[in-house]
Design a protein around this motif. Structure first.
Motif, PDB file in Angstrom:
ATOM      1  N   LEU A  62       0.715  -1.196   0.047  1.00  0.00           N
ATOM      2  CA  LEU A  62      -0.078   0.078  -0.069  1.00  0.00           C
ATOM      3  C   LEU A  62       0.770   1.204   0.173  1.00  0.00           C
ATOM      4  O   LEU A  62       0.555   2.361  -0.682  1.00  0.00           O
ATOM      5  N   LEU A  63       1.979   1.202   0.704  1.00  0.00           N
ATOM      6  CA  LEU A  63       3.079   2.296   0.605  1.00  0.00           C
ATOM      7  C   LEU A  63       3.447   2.612  -0.676  1.00  0.00           C
ATOM      8  O   LEU A  63       3.385   3.650  -0.882  1.00  0.00           O
ATOM      9  N   PHE A  64       3.870   1.523  -1.257  1.00  0.00           N
ATOM     10  CA  PHE A  64       4.519   1.854  -2.548  1.00  0.00           C
ATOM     11  C   PHE A  64       3.505   2.211  -3.608  1.00  0.00           C
ATOM     12  O   PHE A  64       3.934   3.209  -4.341  1.00  0.00           O
ATOM     13  N   LEU A  65       2.034   1.647  -3.558  1.00  0.00           N
ATOM     14  CA  LEU A  65       1.169   2.209  -4.465  1.00  0.00           C
ATOM     15  C   LEU A  65       0.693   3.791  -4.177  1.00  0.00           C
ATOM     16  O   LEU A  65       0.448   4.535  -4.852  1.00  0.00           O
ATOM     17  N   GLY A  66       0.970   3.982  -2.735  1.00  0.00           N
ATOM     18  CA  GLY A  66       0.458   5.441  -2.389  1.00  0.00           C
ATOM     19  C   GLY A  66       1.821   6.364  -2.891  1.00  0.00           C
ATOM     20  O   GLY A  66       1.390   7.323  -3.568  1.00  0.00           O
ATOM     21  N   LEU A  67       2.900   6.004  -2.857  1.00  0.00           N
ATOM     22  CA  LEU A  67       4.112   6.632  -3.537  1.00  0.00           C
ATOM     23  C   LEU A  67       4.009   6.881  -4.825  1.00  0.00           C
ATOM     24  O   LEU A  67       4.366   7.928  -5.443  1.00  0.00           O
ATOM     25  N   SER A  68       3.843   5.618  -5.727  1.00  0.00           N
ATOM     26  CA  SER A  68       3.586   5.776  -6.981  1.00  0.00           C
ATOM     27  C   SER A  68       2.491   6.963  -7.390  1.00  0.00           C
ATOM     28  O   SER A  68       2.614   7.690  -8.436  1.00  0.00           O
ATOM     29  N   SER A  69       1.598   6.683  -6.736  1.00  0.00           N
ATOM     30  CA  SER A  69       0.130   7.762  -7.135  1.00  0.00           C
ATOM     31  C   SER A  69       0.671   9.108  -6.774  1.00  0.00           C
ATOM     32  O   SER A  69       0.497   9.881  -7.699  1.00  0.00           O
ATOM     33  N   LEU A  70       1.328   9.111  -5.811  1.00  0.00           N
ATOM     34  CA  LEU A  70       1.762  10.686  -5.396  1.00  0.00           C
ATOM     35  C   LEU A  70       2.769  11.131  -6.396  1.00  0.00           C
ATOM     36  O   LEU A  70       2.590  12.459  -6.914  1.00  0.00           O
ATOM     37  N   ALA A  71       3.530  10.147  -6.964  1.00  0.00           N
ATOM     38  CA  ALA A  71       4.613  10.464  -7.890  1.00  0.00           C
ATOM     39  C   ALA A  71       3.880  11.128  -8.953  1.00  0.00           C
ATOM     40  O   ALA A  71       4.368  12.124  -9.695  1.00  0.00           O
ATOM     41  N   GLN A  72       2.745  10.434  -9.527  1.00  0.00           N
ATOM     42  CA  GLN A  72       2.082  10.797 -10.761  1.00  0.00           C
ATOM     43  C   GLN A  72       1.494  12.011 -10.493  1.00  0.00           C
ATOM     44  O   GLN A  72       1.376  12.928 -11.558  1.00  0.00           O
ATOM     45  N   GLU A  73       0.755  12.183  -9.547  1.00  0.00           N
ATOM     46  CA  GLU A  73       0.095  13.527  -9.265  1.00  0.00           C
ATOM     47  C   GLU A  73       1.107  14.591  -9.015  1.00  0.00           C
ATOM     48  O   GLU A  73       0.787  15.660  -9.758  1.00  0.00           O
ATOM     49  N   THR A  74       2.142  14.327  -8.620  1.00  0.00           N
ATOM     50  CA  THR A  74       3.244  15.508  -8.498  1.00  0.00           C
ATOM     51  C   THR A  74       3.849  15.848  -9.930  1.00  0.00           C
ATOM     52  O   THR A  74       4.023  16.997  -9.963  1.00  0.00           O
ATOM     53  N   LYS A  75       3.979  14.914 -10.689  1.00  0.00           N
ATOM     54  CA  LYS A  75       4.427  15.334 -12.116  1.00  0.00           C
ATOM     55  C   LYS A  75       3.446  16.162 -12.907  1.00  0.00           C
ATOM     56  O   LYS A  75       3.768  17.057 -13.418  1.00  0.00           O
ATOM     57  N   LEU A  76       2.236  15.822 -12.736  1.00  0.00           N
ATOM     58  CA  LEU A  76       1.297  16.638 -13.147  1.00  0.00           C
ATOM     59  C   LEU A  76       1.122  17.968 -12.757  1.00  0.00           C
ATOM     60  O   LEU A  76       0.986  19.141 -13.336  1.00  0.00           O
ATOM     61  N   ASP A  77       0.938  17.983 -11.289  1.00  0.00           N
ATOM     62  CA  ASP A  77       1.219  19.237 -10.463  1.00  0.00           C
ATOM     63  C   ASP A  77       2.542  20.119 -10.796  1.00  0.00           C
ATOM     64  O   ASP A  77       2.147  21.255 -11.092  1.00  0.00           O
ATOM     65  N   SER A  78       3.383  19.670 -11.317  1.00  0.00           N
ATOM     66  CA  SER A  78       4.648  20.342 -11.333  1.00  0.00           C
ATOM     67  C   SER A  78       4.456  21.100 -13.033  1.00  0.00           C
ATOM     68  O   SER A  78       4.839  22.050 -13.145  1.00  0.00           O
ATOM     69  N   ILE A  79       3.998  20.168 -13.606  1.00  0.00           N
ATOM     70  CA  ILE A  79       3.733  20.712 -15.070  1.00  0.00           C
ATOM     71  C   ILE A  79       2.805  21.930 -15.045  1.00  0.00           C
ATOM     72  O   ILE A  79       2.834  23.040 -15.651  1.00  0.00           O
ATOM     73  N   LEU A  80       1.769  21.878 -14.351  1.00  0.00           N
ATOM     74  CA  LEU A  80       0.828  22.773 -14.242  1.00  0.00           C
ATOM     75  C   LEU A  80       1.185  23.978 -13.424  1.00  0.00           C
ATOM     76  O   LEU A  80       0.765  25.007 -13.960  1.00  0.00           O
ATOM     77  N   ASP A  81       1.993  23.694 -12.426  1.00  0.00           N
ATOM     78  CA  ASP A  81       2.690  24.854 -11.620  1.00  0.00           C
ATOM     79  C   ASP A  81       3.364  25.569 -12.485  1.00  0.00           C
ATOM     80  O   ASP A  81       3.633  26.796 -12.715  1.00  0.00           O
ATOM     81  N   ASP A  82       4.312  24.889 -13.437  1.00  0.00           N
ATOM     82  CA  ASP A  82       5.098  25.826 -14.485  1.00  0.00           C
ATOM     83  C   ASP A  82       4.266  26.283 -15.357  1.00  0.00           C
ATOM     84  O   ASP A  82       4.513  27.683 -15.714  1.00  0.00           O
ATOM     85  N   TYR A  83       3.200  25.935 -16.019  1.00  0.00           N
ATOM     86  CA  TYR A  83       2.387  26.364 -16.724  1.00  0.00           C
ATOM     87  C   TYR A  83       1.539  27.592 -16.477  1.00  0.00           C
ATOM     88  O   TYR A  83       1.772  28.634 -17.110  1.00  0.00           O
ATOM     89  N   HIS A  84       1.393  27.555 -15.151  1.00  0.00           N
ATOM     90  CA  HIS A  84       0.614  28.890 -14.661  1.00  0.00           C
ATOM     91  C   HIS A  84       1.449  29.889 -13.789  1.00  0.00           C
ATOM     92  O   HIS A  84       1.357  30.944 -13.791  1.00  0.00           O
TER      93      HIS A  84
END
Length: 291
Positions: free
Chosen positions: A17-39
């Motif tokens: 569960l920890l691994f899946l949670g970190l994987s999900s967080l990594a994906q979210e963070t990647k998009l968040d970083s793109i959107l943060d840069d975009y805006h």
């Protein structure tokens, strides 16, 4: 030492569960970083892969898009058409002749029939199939932005496309490319959360587009680029999209950095579409222009 099976099992579940949670967080963070840069970070240049191009997979294929995600591309450009039975599919040309082992118009075939053909890489036939727009959404959710190059006409087709985007809650990941900016308000009414990217064909067009509401990005052409105009756009909060396709990409393949150096004499652009995404990312990162 006596360790119970249930204790081992509980620890295994916890780690999983920890691994899946970190994987999900990594994906979210990647998009968040793109959107943060975009805006918020206009000095950071976003890289758009034209038709998800790379040397190892067919254009507009799921494998090419997955590779774009892996190498850190911010935006993948895709082309949407319709099958005979009304399904949204990814294909640039009106026909399947150039990109598959079949022949005929895209809308001459049902989705099931299109899936029987294989995509080509150059002259080689691969195992990749013609993707649907829904498959692309499923693959890219939470991972990158999509530049939707819409090859269809009419509000009904746009509405169908927007409804699929809404189904997956991916409004913030879409740049909907418009060739004719006067249509902007018409499609914004369908969903105000989907970003419209109008194309400008002149500085006069830019002035008119700036009068529109809720536009955050403008596609420009090299022919009328002027430092002053583009600097004002970026200072006003717009993203300025330009293509390296053709001239600059070709220069880059002939001599490393020559094409990108030449393009970035246009210093007030911050989204670049290219057929050489991995090379462009490496170039920009070496100059602290890409996260």
């Amino acid at each position: 030492m006596n360790i119970s099976f249930s204790s081992i099992w509980n620890k295994t579940i916890f780690v999983l569960l920890l691994f899946l949670g970190l994987s999900s967080l990594a994906q979210e963070t990647k998009l968040d970083s793109i959107l943060d840069d975009y805006h918020n970070n206009p000095e950071q240049i976003l890289v758009a892969a034209h038709r998800a191009t790379n040397p190892n997979y067919p254009e507009n294929s799921l494998a090419a898009i997955a590779e774009s995600i892996r190498i850190g591309v911010d935006i993948v450009e895709i082309d949407i058409r319709k099958s005979k039975d009304g399904e949204l599919v990814i294909m640039h040309d009106k026909t399947i002749d150039r990109t598959t082992n079949g022949t005929g118009k895209v809308d001459d075939f049902t989705l099931a029939e299109l899936k029987e053909f294989k995509l080509k890489l150059g002259n080689d036939i691969t195992n990749e199939q013609v993707p649907t727009f829904e498959e692309v959404l499923q693959l890219t959710k939470g991972k990158m932005l999509l530049d939707v190059d819409f090859k269809l006409e009419g509000e009904a087709a746009v509405k169908q496309t927007f409804e699929l985007i809404e189904k997956y809650g991916m409004e913030d990941q879409i740049l909907f490319f418009l060739y004719d900016y006067p249509e902007t308000a018409q499609y914004q009414k369908l969903n105000k959360d989907i970003k419209i990217m109008p194309r400008a064909y002149s500085r006069k067009d830019i002035r008119n587009i700036r009068k529109l509401e809720d536009i955050s990005i403008i596609h420009i052409d090299d022919s009328y680029y002027r430092n002053g105009t583009m600097r004002r756009l970026i200072k006003s909060g717009y993203r300025v999209w330009i293509n390296a396709l053709g001239k600059y990409d070709r220069m880059e393949t002939e001599a490393k950095n020559s094409g990108f150096d030449a393009l970035l004499t246009r210093k007030y652009v911050n989204v670049i579409q290219t057929d050489l995404p991995e090379e462009l990312i490496s170039y920009l990162r070496s100059r602290n222009l890409h996260r």
